[in-house]
Write a protein that holds these residues in place. Structure first.
Motif, short mmCIF file in Angstrom:
data_model
loop_
_atom_site.label_atom_id
_atom_site.label_comp_id
_atom_site.label_asym_id
_atom_site.label_seq_id
_atom_site.Cartn_x
_atom_site.Cartn_y
_atom_site.Cartn_z
N ALA A 63 43.43 15.60 -3.20
CA ALA A 63 42.63 14.93 -2.17
C ALA A 63 42.24 13.51 -2.56
O ALA A 63 41.87 12.71 -1.70
N ALA A 64 42.32 13.18 -3.84
CA ALA A 64 41.88 11.86 -4.32
C ALA A 64 42.92 10.79 -4.03
O ALA A 64 44.12 11.04 -4.04
N ASP A 65 42.43 9.59 -3.78
CA ASP A 65 43.30 8.43 -3.61
C ASP A 65 43.54 7.73 -4.94
O ASP A 65 44.47 6.94 -5.08
N ALA A 66 42.67 8.02 -5.92
CA ALA A 66 42.79 7.41 -7.25
C ALA A 66 42.08 8.31 -8.26
O ALA A 66 41.24 9.13 -7.90
N LEU A 67 42.45 8.12 -9.52
CA LEU A 67 41.84 8.87 -10.62
C LEU A 67 41.21 7.91 -11.62
O LEU A 67 41.77 6.85 -11.90
N LEU A 68 40.07 8.30 -12.14
CA LEU A 68 39.40 7.57 -13.21
C LEU A 68 39.27 8.53 -14.38
O LEU A 68 38.69 9.60 -14.25
N ALA B 146 42.96 4.72 -13.64
CA ALA B 146 42.34 3.84 -14.63
C ALA B 146 41.95 4.69 -15.82
O ALA B 146 41.46 5.81 -15.66
N VAL B 147 42.18 4.17 -17.02
CA VAL B 147 41.80 4.85 -18.25
C VAL B 147 40.79 3.97 -18.98
O VAL B 147 41.07 2.81 -19.27
N ILE B 148 39.62 4.53 -19.23
CA ILE B 148 38.58 3.81 -19.96
C ILE B 148 38.16 4.68 -21.14
O ILE B 148 37.82 5.85 -20.97
N THR B 149 38.23 4.10 -22.33
CA THR B 149 37.75 4.79 -23.52
C THR B 149 36.61 3.98 -24.12
O THR B 149 36.59 2.76 -24.01
N ALA B 150 35.67 4.69 -24.70
CA ALA B 150 34.54 4.03 -25.35
C ALA B 150 34.29 4.71 -26.68
O ALA B 150 34.44 5.93 -26.80
N SER B 151 33.95 3.91 -27.67
CA SER B 151 33.80 4.42 -29.02
C SER B 151 32.68 3.68 -29.74
O SER B 151 32.41 2.52 -29.45
N ALA C 67 42.93 -2.15 -14.69
CA ALA C 67 41.73 -1.33 -14.56
C ALA C 67 41.43 -0.53 -15.83
O ALA C 67 40.44 0.19 -15.88
N CYS C 68 42.26 -0.64 -16.84
CA CYS C 68 42.06 0.11 -18.08
C CYS C 68 41.22 -0.71 -19.06
O CYS C 68 41.35 -1.93 -19.13
N ARG C 69 40.37 -0.02 -19.79
CA ARG C 69 39.46 -0.69 -20.72
C ARG C 69 39.29 0.13 -21.98
O ARG C 69 39.33 1.36 -21.96
N GLU C 70 39.02 -0.59 -23.08
CA GLU C 70 38.60 0.00 -24.36
C GLU C 70 37.26 -0.65 -24.69
O GLU C 70 37.20 -1.87 -24.86
N ILE C 71 36.20 0.14 -24.73
CA ILE C 71 34.86 -0.41 -24.94
C ILE C 71 34.43 -0.11 -26.38
O ILE C 71 34.18 1.05 -26.73
N PRO C 72 34.33 -1.14 -27.20
CA PRO C 72 33.92 -0.93 -28.59
C PRO C 72 32.40 -0.88 -28.74
O PRO C 72 31.66 -1.32 -27.86
N ALA C 73 31.95 -0.33 -29.85
CA ALA C 73 30.53 -0.31 -30.22
C ALA C 73 29.64 0.11 -29.05
O ALA C 73 28.67 -0.57 -28.70
N ILE C 74 29.94 1.25 -28.46
CA ILE C 74 29.28 1.67 -27.21
C ILE C 74 27.81 2.05 -27.41
O ILE C 74 26.99 1.86 -26.51
N SER D 19 37.22 -2.55 -9.37
CA SER D 19 37.75 -3.29 -8.23
C SER D 19 39.28 -3.32 -8.28
O SER D 19 39.94 -3.23 -7.24
N HIS D 20 39.85 -3.43 -9.48
CA HIS D 20 41.31 -3.37 -9.61
C HIS D 20 41.84 -2.00 -9.20
O HIS D 20 42.87 -1.90 -8.51
N LEU D 21 41.15 -0.95 -9.61
CA LEU D 21 41.56 0.40 -9.24
C LEU D 21 41.48 0.59 -7.73
O LEU D 21 42.40 1.11 -7.10
N ALA D 22 40.39 0.13 -7.12
CA ALA D 22 40.21 0.26 -5.66
C ALA D 22 41.27 -0.53 -4.90
O ALA D 22 41.82 -0.04 -3.91
N ALA D 23 41.57 -1.73 -5.36
CA ALA D 23 42.58 -2.55 -4.68
C ALA D 23 43.95 -1.88 -4.76
O ALA D 23 44.69 -1.87 -3.77
N THR D 24 44.29 -1.32 -5.90
CA THR D 24 45.57 -0.64 -6.04
C THR D 24 45.62 0.62 -5.17
O THR D 24 46.62 0.89 -4.53
#
Length: 187
Positions: A66-71, A104-109, A137-144, A169-174
């Protein structure tokens, strides 16, 4: 536009959960977070032809379809993808709900790497599943750690929030572009 969010952490006060909740505030539309803790261990015997998948698996597949996008938001464990998230993706591999879906893939560490190993692995797995990984739309967030407010369980760091806004916004536009170019279903 409907979004399905998958969290690689089951921890109640996870910093990646805070990242996910913060990212969802920048999504303009309905969003659902999948309950990955309810999924049984992946077993192909439960998923063969003529098999009825377990109820939590069916719910995940329905939400993904049902989703138009995945996060996908995840920590990194031992330089890899947490088992709970890999298990969920294994349940989605053969059923086709992720095919051509913007992801979109976002990791935080807490480390300076931002979960780069898990991020790269997740992108590869999702591409193998024929998902459309949206690199912008992908991100790696350091020192979270210090970037999260423990009382609100949201990201408080303005630079990180701005980056999450841009990623979403990049994910939504795609997703919007994909929806307008998708073939219409036959009646």
């Amino acid at each position: 536009m409907r979004l399905l969010a998958l969290s690689g952490s089951l921890r109640a006060r996870s910093s990646n959960g805070a990242v996910l909740r913060s990212a969802l505030t920048f999504w303009d539309g309905p969003a659902t977070t999948a309950d990955l803790g309810a999924l049984p261990h992946f077993n192909p015997d439960l998923d063969g032809e003529d098999a009825t998948p377990p109820a939590p698996v069916a719910a995940l597949r329905t939400a993904a379809a049902a989703a138009d996008a995945l996060l996908v938001v995840s920590p990194e464990y031992a330089h890899g993808v947490p088992g709970v998230l890999k298990n969920a993706l294994d349940w989605l591999v053969s059923s086709g709900e992720c095919v051509s879906k913007p992801v979109a893939v976002i990791t935080a560490s807490p480390f300076p790497t931002g979960g780069d190993h898990a991020n790269a692995q997740l992108r590869e797995v999702l591409r193998t599943m024929s998902g459309e990984v949206v690199t912008a739309a992908c991100r790696e967030i350091p020192a979270i750690g210090p970037k999260v407010d423990p009382t609100t369980e949201r990201v408080k760091d303005e630079a990180t929030l701005t980056d999450l806004r841009v990623a979403m916004s990049h994910l939504a536009a795609t997703a919007a572009a994909t929806a307008t170019t998708a073939p219409l279903p036959t009646p």
